[in-house]
Design a protein around this motif. Structure first.
Motif, short mmCIF file in Angstrom:
data_model
loop_
_atom_site.label_atom_id
_atom_site.label_comp_id
_atom_site.label_asym_id
_atom_site.label_seq_id
_atom_site.Cartn_x
_atom_site.Cartn_y
_atom_site.Cartn_z
N ARG A 1 10.84 36.45 -25.91
CA ARG A 1 12.24 36.40 -26.31
C ARG A 1 13.14 37.02 -25.26
N GLU A 2 14.39 36.58 -25.23
CA GLU A 2 15.37 37.23 -24.37
C GLU A 2 15.51 38.69 -24.80
N GLY A 3 15.54 39.58 -23.81
CA GLY A 3 15.63 41.01 -24.10
C GLY A 3 14.30 41.72 -24.01
N ASP A 4 13.18 40.96 -24.06
CA ASP A 4 11.86 41.59 -23.91
C ASP A 4 11.74 42.23 -22.53
N LEU A 5 11.14 43.41 -22.48
CA LEU A 5 10.83 44.05 -21.22
C LEU A 5 9.37 43.78 -20.89
N MET A 6 9.13 43.08 -19.79
CA MET A 6 7.75 42.73 -19.43
C MET A 6 7.02 43.96 -18.91
N VAL A 7 5.85 44.23 -19.50
CA VAL A 7 5.07 45.42 -19.14
C VAL A 7 3.90 45.03 -18.24
N THR A 8 3.12 44.04 -18.68
CA THR A 8 2.00 43.56 -17.86
C THR A 8 1.88 42.05 -17.96
N VAL A 9 1.35 41.44 -16.91
CA VAL A 9 1.00 40.02 -16.89
C VAL A 9 -0.42 39.93 -16.36
N ALA A 10 -1.31 39.37 -17.18
CA ALA A 10 -2.73 39.28 -16.82
C ALA A 10 -3.28 40.64 -16.42
N GLY A 11 -2.80 41.68 -17.11
CA GLY A 11 -3.28 43.03 -16.86
C GLY A 11 -2.64 43.74 -15.69
N GLU A 12 -1.77 43.03 -14.95
CA GLU A 12 -1.09 43.63 -13.78
C GLU A 12 0.27 44.17 -14.20
N ALA A 13 0.58 45.38 -13.76
CA ALA A 13 1.87 45.97 -14.06
C ALA A 13 3.00 45.12 -13.48
N VAL A 14 4.05 44.92 -14.27
CA VAL A 14 5.20 44.14 -13.82
C VAL A 14 6.29 45.11 -13.39
N VAL A 15 6.40 45.32 -12.09
CA VAL A 15 7.41 46.23 -11.58
C VAL A 15 8.59 45.48 -10.96
N ASP A 16 8.39 44.19 -10.68
CA ASP A 16 9.46 43.37 -10.14
C ASP A 16 9.13 41.90 -10.41
N ALA B 1 -0.65 26.77 -8.56
CA ALA B 1 -1.50 25.72 -9.14
C ALA B 1 -2.62 26.28 -10.01
N GLU B 2 -3.24 27.38 -9.60
CA GLU B 2 -4.39 27.88 -10.33
C GLU B 2 -4.05 28.38 -11.73
N ALA B 3 -2.77 28.61 -12.02
CA ALA B 3 -2.37 29.09 -13.35
C ALA B 3 -2.06 27.96 -14.33
N ILE B 4 -1.98 26.71 -13.83
CA ILE B 4 -1.60 25.59 -14.69
C ILE B 4 -2.64 25.38 -15.79
N GLY B 5 -2.18 25.43 -17.03
CA GLY B 5 -3.05 25.18 -18.18
C GLY B 5 -3.96 26.33 -18.57
N GLU B 6 -3.93 27.43 -17.81
CA GLU B 6 -4.80 28.57 -18.10
C GLU B 6 -4.09 29.58 -18.99
N PRO B 7 -4.84 30.26 -19.88
CA PRO B 7 -4.21 31.29 -20.73
C PRO B 7 -3.72 32.46 -19.88
N LEU B 8 -2.51 32.92 -20.16
CA LEU B 8 -1.90 34.01 -19.42
C LEU B 8 -1.48 35.10 -20.41
N ALA B 9 -2.14 36.24 -20.35
CA ALA B 9 -1.83 37.35 -21.27
C ALA B 9 -0.61 38.11 -20.77
N ILE B 10 0.35 38.27 -21.65
CA ILE B 10 1.60 38.96 -21.31
C ILE B 10 1.87 40.02 -22.37
N THR B 11 2.18 41.23 -21.94
CA THR B 11 2.57 42.31 -22.85
C THR B 11 4.02 42.67 -22.58
N THR B 12 4.82 42.70 -23.65
CA THR B 12 6.23 43.08 -23.52
C THR B 12 6.53 44.25 -24.45
#
Length: 326
Positions: free
Chosen positions: A270-285, A295-306
């Motif tokens: 949702r708009e307003g969510d603060l992204m914390v991690t993507v695929a276990g990697e810290a989202v700092v920028d 290409a390698e991410a197309i169709g693959e599950p991507l875990a996101i924590t907000t």
């Protein structure tokens, strides 16, 4: 004998101005030979001729130049003109509208390449110098500072409008024709490719960093970039104190737009969510997300924590291939 009480202050100001001038002239001396004015061939007004103009930067010894995708458009080539008066034809090697980058290759000899830097090391307030061919005036130089980092801007990708993330905002004067030219740091290293004028005193540049280097390399090898599409636009944001203590950092990335029916919307972002991690990697920028949207991410599950309304929210998104992005 009278003494001017402003004398020391004036001397200090003059010294600072001299130092500033020396930096700008040094950067100009290094970069001007490597920045070309380009004339793009195509149809205009029902006649074949020059369909557009811009700038480009030599970045390899074998004649490859970097410019904007919107400068070359759908054209296959045109001509490049250098500061020493040399001219040559060029062909378009590849273009990527989502990053607004394109690679062209001159059909003749080119000057030594510019040195590419790393925009990830820029700070707000840092001196930058823009070199290009605004309004058809080749070899023009302007200077300013980095006004902001991590900006977003719209880009036309086929019939759809997408968002270019993480652009550099500068107050160095940019005008039509500067597009595709160099934005350099005080050492003369190219840290951005000038791409747009967003208003008076507001210029935007695509950063030169690890992500854009990967894009450029792919364009050289394949002519296009296959991309994964998530469907969010982000902006830098402070991390709330209660979360900063838990994750150990104070800066993050907030979602400012979720495209309807996109993989992000389907996953529940949702708009307003603060992204914390993507695929276990810290989202700092924005780069933390962009590095995964190939290409390698197309169709693959991507875990996101907000972080939303004081709580952590985990979702699984499935990026799709971005259409009309070549």
């Amino acid at each position: 004998m009278s003494v001017d009480p402003r004398g020391d202050r004036d001397d200090t100001g003059a010294a600072a101005l001299d130092a500033y001038s020396q930096v700008v002239t040094s950067v100009a001396r290094r970069l001007l030979p490597a920045v070309a004015a380009i004339a793009v061939s195509g149809e205009r007004g029902g006649r074949h001729g020059v369909a557009g103009t811009g700038s480009a930067v030599v970045f390899t010894d074998d004649g490859h130049l970097l410019t904007n995708a919107h400068v070359v458009g759908s054209s296959d080539g045109g001509t490049v003109s250098f500061a020493d008066g040399a001219e040559a034809g060029f062909t378009v090697v590849g273009r990527d509208r989502l990053s607004d980058l394109a690679v062209i290759r001159a059909d003749g000899p080119t000057p030594p390449p510019a040195v590419l830097g790393d925009a990830d090391g820029l700070t707000v307030g840092q001196l930058v110098v823009a070199v290009g061919s605004p309004l058809g005036l080749s070899g023009s130089v302007t200077a300013g500072v980095v006004s902001a980092l991590g900006r977003s801007m719209p880009a036309q990708c086929g019939r759809a409008v997408r968002i270019i993330e993480d652009v550099i905002q500068t107050d160095a004067a940019l005008n039509p024709g500067n597009s595709g030219g160099a934005l350099a740091d005080s050492s003369g290293r190219v840290v951005g490719i000038n791409t747009a004028v967003a208003g008076v005193g507001v210029g935007l540049a695509v950063p030169v960093n690890a992500t854009s280097t990967r894009i450029v390399t792919t364009l050289q090898q394949a002519g296009r970039v296959r991309r994964a599409f998530l469907g969010v636009a982000t902006a830098p944001a402070p991390v709330p104190p209660e979360l900063a203590e838990r994750i150990g950092r104070r800066r993050g990335v907030r979602i400012v737009h979720v495209e309807p029916r996109s993989p992000a919307a389907v996953a529940g972002l949702r708009e307003g969510d603060l992204m914390v991690t993507v695929a276990g990697e810290a989202v700092v920028d924005a780069q933390a997300l962009q590095r995964r949207m190939f290409a390698e991410a197309i169709g693959e599950p991507l875990a996101i924590t907000t972080f939303r309304n004081g709580a952590m929210v985990d979702v699984i998104a499935h990026p799709v291939e971005l259409a009309d992005g070549s």
